[in-house]
Design an enzyme around this catalytic site. Sequence first.
Site, PDB file in Angstrom:
ATOM      1  N   SER A  66       0.825  -1.193   0.000  1.00 39.79           N
ATOM      2  CA  SER A  66       0.000   0.000   0.000  1.00 39.79           C
ATOM      3  C   SER A  66       0.872   1.262   0.000  1.00 39.79           C
ATOM      4  CB  SER A  66      -0.969  -0.026   1.180  1.00 39.79           C
ATOM      5  OG  SER A  66      -2.090   0.758   0.918  1.00 39.79           O
ATOM      6  N   ASN A  69       1.071   6.141   4.204  1.00 38.56           N
ATOM      7  CA  ASN A  69       0.069   6.460   5.222  1.00 38.56           C
ATOM      8  C   ASN A  69      -0.869   5.286   5.483  1.00 38.56           C
ATOM      9  OD1 ASN A  69      -1.046   6.862   2.618  1.00 38.56           O
ATOM     10  ND2 ASN A  69      -2.600   8.250   3.430  1.00 38.56           N
ATOM     11  N   GLU A  70      -1.169   4.499   4.445  1.00 36.71           N
ATOM     12  CA  GLU A  70      -2.082   3.367   4.615  1.00 36.71           C
ATOM     13  C   GLU A  70      -1.415   2.213   5.358  1.00 36.71           C
ATOM     14  OE1 GLU A  70      -5.147   3.989   0.897  1.00 36.71           O
ATOM     15  OE2 GLU A  70      -3.465   2.629   0.617  1.00 36.71           O
ATOM     16  N   VAL A  71      -0.196   1.882   5.018  1.00 36.72           N
ATOM     17  CA  VAL A  71       0.468   0.784   5.731  1.00 36.72           C
ATOM     18  C   VAL A  71       0.703   1.188   7.195  1.00 36.72           C
ATOM     19  CG1 VAL A  71       2.873   1.346   5.092  1.00 36.72           C
ATOM     20  CG2 VAL A  71       2.235  -1.016   5.573  1.00 36.72           C
TER      21      VAL A  71
END
Length: 181
Positions: A66, A69-71
């Site tokens: 990902s 920020n998503e991970v």
Amino acid sequence: YLQLREQKGLLECFDRIFFDGISLVKLMNYFLSTDVPRLSFDMTSLAGTVFDWCIINEYSCFFVGSYDNEVRSSVAKINKVYRKLKIMGYRNGYFSSREGLIGFAKRLAKQKPDVVIVGMGAVLQELFLVELRGSGWQGTGFTCGGFLHQTATSEGINYYPLWINRFQLRWLYRILNEPRL
């Protein structure tokens, strides 16, 4: 595929192959006259079991996939629910070049995480695990597709509402929830 298999020893790298789409599961069960289960790396199937297994055995985990920020968000949510999970680290799943991917796989192999969970999308995530194994890593790898993105964008750790899972409508929910995919 055959060329890749010959070059990388692909078949030696995989211990298990799971089917995560309900349509594919139903087709396999029909044509093979067997009971192939749906096993996917998400909270409706394998993820919780894998996290519990890691905690019980004190295995370390590393997440790749990902966007940054998503991970980061996904790992924080997972850590909030599975507080005893030994998270070695995480990294986004975007590499500027094949050499960058190979270099990171070599560095990660030296860190020796017990479990690596990779969500880079079909083919790339599998190739990453092949490179990781080829770099001498001896752990257990799981491909997780959109799990990290889904966890980051969901309210909690569960992406799918219970009724969606019960009626095996995960595919429809994902199409409606994420039409760009």
